[in-house]
Design a protein around this motif. Sequence first.
Motif, mmCIF file in Angstrom:
data_model
loop_
_atom_site.group_PDB
_atom_site.id
_atom_site.type_symbol
_atom_site.label_atom_id
_atom_site.label_comp_id
_atom_site.label_asym_id
_atom_site.label_seq_id
_atom_site.Cartn_x
_atom_site.Cartn_y
_atom_site.Cartn_z
ATOM 1 N N SER A 89 0.825 -1.204 0.000
ATOM 2 C CA SER A 89 0.000 0.000 0.000
ATOM 3 C C SER A 89 0.864 1.261 0.000
ATOM 4 O O SER A 89 0.606 2.203 -0.747
ATOM 5 N N LYS A 90 1.912 1.265 0.833
ATOM 6 C CA LYS A 90 2.790 2.435 0.923
ATOM 7 C C LYS A 90 3.497 2.681 -0.401
ATOM 8 O O LYS A 90 3.587 3.818 -0.871
ATOM 9 N N ILE A 91 4.005 1.624 -1.011
ATOM 10 C CA ILE A 91 4.721 1.773 -2.279
ATOM 11 C C ILE A 91 3.764 2.231 -3.376
ATOM 12 O O ILE A 91 4.066 3.161 -4.132
ATOM 13 N N GLU A 92 2.599 1.598 -3.467
ATOM 14 C CA GLU A 92 1.634 1.984 -4.508
ATOM 15 C C GLU A 92 1.146 3.413 -4.327
ATOM 16 O O GLU A 92 1.034 4.163 -5.292
ATOM 17 N N LYS A 93 0.898 3.794 -3.087
ATOM 18 C CA LYS A 93 0.469 5.170 -2.822
ATOM 19 C C LYS A 93 1.567 6.163 -3.207
ATOM 20 O O LYS A 93 1.292 7.199 -3.813
ATOM 21 N N GLY A 94 2.818 5.827 -2.866
ATOM 22 C CA GLY A 94 3.938 6.689 -3.217
ATOM 23 C C GLY A 94 4.117 6.821 -4.716
ATOM 24 O O GLY A 94 4.367 7.906 -5.238
ATOM 25 N N ILE A 95 3.975 5.705 -5.430
ATOM 26 C CA ILE A 95 4.111 5.732 -6.893
ATOM 27 C C ILE A 95 2.961 6.512 -7.516
ATOM 28 O O ILE A 95 3.182 7.371 -8.377
ATOM 29 N N ASN A 96 1.734 6.231 -7.089
ATOM 30 C CA ASN A 96 0.559 6.893 -7.664
ATOM 31 C C ASN A 96 0.559 8.404 -7.424
ATOM 32 O O ASN A 96 0.069 9.162 -8.256
ATOM 33 N N SER A 97 1.105 8.817 -6.293
ATOM 34 C CA SER A 97 1.153 10.252 -6.010
ATOM 35 C C SER A 97 2.446 10.896 -6.529
ATOM 36 O O SER A 97 2.711 12.058 -6.253
ATOM 37 N N LYS A 98 3.223 10.097 -7.249
ATOM 38 C CA LYS A 98 4.481 10.559 -7.857
ATOM 39 C C LYS A 98 5.464 11.116 -6.822
ATOM 40 O O LYS A 98 6.212 12.062 -7.096
ATOM 41 N N VAL A 156 8.749 11.314 -4.888
ATOM 42 C CA VAL A 156 10.124 11.025 -5.287
ATOM 43 C C VAL A 156 10.644 9.782 -4.561
ATOM 44 O O VAL A 156 10.515 9.654 -3.355
ATOM 45 N N GLY A 157 11.217 8.885 -5.348
ATOM 46 C CA GLY A 157 11.900 7.724 -4.784
ATOM 47 C C GLY A 157 11.136 6.419 -4.836
ATOM 48 O O GLY A 157 11.739 5.355 -4.906
ATOM 49 N N PHE A 158 9.811 6.470 -4.789
ATOM 50 C CA PHE A 158 9.052 5.225 -4.690
ATOM 51 C C PHE A 158 9.112 4.389 -5.963
ATOM 52 O O PHE A 158 9.270 3.167 -5.898
ATOM 53 N N ALA A 159 8.990 4.993 -7.114
ATOM 54 C CA ALA A 159 9.084 4.239 -8.368
ATOM 55 C C ALA A 159 10.488 3.638 -8.500
ATOM 56 O O ALA A 159 10.633 2.486 -8.936
ATOM 57 N N GLU A 160 11.492 4.384 -8.103
ATOM 58 C CA GLU A 160 12.862 3.899 -8.188
ATOM 59 C C GLU A 160 13.095 2.722 -7.236
ATOM 60 O O GLU A 160 13.736 1.738 -7.601
ATOM 61 N N ILE A 161 12.579 2.835 -6.022
ATOM 62 C CA ILE A 161 12.717 1.730 -5.059
ATOM 63 C C ILE A 161 12.024 0.489 -5.593
ATOM 64 O O ILE A 161 12.572 -0.612 -5.571
ATOM 65 N N PHE A 162 10.791 0.654 -6.088
ATOM 66 C CA PHE A 162 10.047 -0.481 -6.615
ATOM 67 C C PHE A 162 10.807 -1.118 -7.776
ATOM 68 O O PHE A 162 10.899 -2.342 -7.874
ATOM 69 N N SER A 163 11.391 -0.306 -8.623
ATOM 70 C CA SER A 163 12.174 -0.805 -9.746
ATOM 71 C C SER A 163 13.374 -1.614 -9.257
ATOM 72 O O SER A 163 13.683 -2.670 -9.794
ATOM 73 N N ARG A 164 14.043 -1.129 -8.242
ATOM 74 C CA ARG A 164 15.219 -1.817 -7.722
ATOM 75 C C ARG A 164 14.847 -3.163 -7.110
ATOM 76 O O ARG A 164 15.659 -4.077 -7.080
ATOM 77 N N PHE A 165 13.628 -3.286 -6.614
ATOM 78 C CA PHE A 165 13.155 -4.546 -6.047
ATOM 79 C C PHE A 165 12.322 -5.320 -7.075
ATOM 80 O O PHE A 165 11.303 -5.914 -6.760
ATOM 81 N N SER A 166 12.763 -5.291 -8.326
ATOM 82 C CA SER A 166 12.248 -6.110 -9.428
ATOM 83 C C SER A 166 10.859 -5.751 -9.938
ATOM 84 O O SER A 166 10.245 -6.539 -10.654
#
Length: 154
Positions: A72-81, A83-93
């Motif tokens: 939920s935290k990662i998706e919320k961070g990505i959806n709200s753009k 900074v950092g969440f899309a990159e973290i998610f990318s690094r974790f495959s």
Amino acid sequence: MFAKTLGIDNKGKYVDVKENLKYYLNQMDHPVIILDEAGDLEYTAFLELKELWNATDGFCGWFMMGADGLRSKIEKGINSKKVGFAEIFSRFSDEYIKLTPIGVADKKAFKYELLYQVAKINHTGSIPVETLVKQCLDKETTLRHLDTLIKISA
């Protein structure tokens, strides 16, 4: 906390401690960092993780785990753009992996094996391991309950 866990001096300026941490992680033989309860991390900690990952890329393995709150935290961070969440998610495959099987029979077998293996390694009392496992399965409890049973049966 990482620095102290690795035995690195954690006194002094934060930036210096962090640089030492990066250096030592890159000097170790295939270190793996497992981040449990990662859903409880503050936003700034996610940014720090990104920095540490970048500094140790190819030298250190990273595994992040947590309950539904992490997703939920990662998706919320990505959806709200944020900074950092899309990159973290990318690094974790770029994916979430669920370790527990979905089917009822498979889930029950998985839970039995997990409880049995944990009890077998940690139990020193006279009650048979199978009895402790059965108590947990009958009550549909967790590893925390097994831990309690092991402690009171010792």
